[in-house]
Write an enzyme that holds these catalytic residues in place. Sequence first.
Site, PDB file in Angstrom:
ATOM      1  N   HIS A 112      58.405  16.681  25.597  1.00 33.92           N
ATOM      2  CA  HIS A 112      58.119  16.489  27.018  1.00 33.92           C
ATOM      3  C   HIS A 112      57.151  15.326  27.196  1.00 33.92           C
ATOM      4  CE1 HIS A 112      54.809  17.208  29.981  1.00 33.92           C
ATOM      5  NE2 HIS A 112      55.819  17.200  30.821  1.00 33.92           N
ATOM      6  N   ARG A 265      62.286  19.136  45.460  1.00 29.19           N
ATOM      7  CA  ARG A 265      63.716  19.179  45.144  1.00 29.19           C
ATOM      8  C   ARG A 265      63.928  20.087  43.928  1.00 29.19           C
ATOM      9  NH1 ARG A 265      67.726  16.308  42.093  1.00 29.19           N
ATOM     10  NH2 ARG A 265      69.704  16.232  43.249  1.00 29.19           N
TER      11      ARG A 265
END
Length: 306
Positions: A112, A265
């Site tokens: 990540h 979103r």
Amino acid sequence: MKSRELEKSLTKEYIKEQFMLLQDRICSRLEELDGKSKFHQDLWDRAEGGGGRTRIIQDGNVLEKGGVNFSAVHGPVSEMMKKQLKLDGNEFFATGVSIVLHPHSPHVPIMHMNVRYFELDSGVHWFGGGIDMTPHYVIPEQASLFHQGLKDICDKYNPQFYPEYKRWADEYFFIPHRDETRGVGGIFYDHIKINSEGEKQMMLDFAIDLGDAFADLYKAQYALGKDKEVLPEHTLWRNLRRGRYVEFNLVHDRGTAFGLKTGGRIESILMSLPKMAGWEYDFQVKENSKEAQTLSYLKRYVDWIK
């Protein structure tokens, strides 16, 4: 250290452009590494202001699922933002790039990264970000290689960055209800406020260097794990470790929680989750197994660089 066009005005538009270019470079290099799949792009707009580019790669040679997101959003500072982020301003601008990769092989880690910039109309602005690695099987030598790569980047800018930001990562990427870290950590930093144009340029350069190093760091880990045999028990363990990753992201990750609570979103926020994960009731590892060894390493404040 060569500065990136210091003569340019370090406006939010310029920083946004640099992050967009960074997303392009990272996607290109990950497609080259995967050798099969290409990123699918969704362009999206935010009703309050701004938008982004969500890019997802799936079912490749290397990557079962991966995402590289870019966003640049702006608008009024909500009451929730004032409360959670302790902001002193009426309008904000935020831009950044975030990445999560979930490989097919249990012998290649999840990785990540995110880098971001935040600015208020009050004049306050800061950078944040970091990189961390979540191996399904922890191998100390590989963790050391990863951390050394991060330290090398940090040391170019400030010798205090690595020890300070590593500790920050150890404390952030921790699952309290499991009493274990998400993986072997990395570096993490946030709300690094800027006092001069020189500092602003340095922190932008640092963010871009981290982003450009991401593909190399991942390629090195992939090379060490790609040829190892994959047995059914390895895949089971991979999915259980993915389950731990999901738990952290949905229960403890501040960015995920904030995005969901503020109407972000959904597809972009949850792109960090794996395509498949697993939970086995009361799963017990065998004594002295590789799985047991991995659990023994999931502790904070491990000095991976000997």
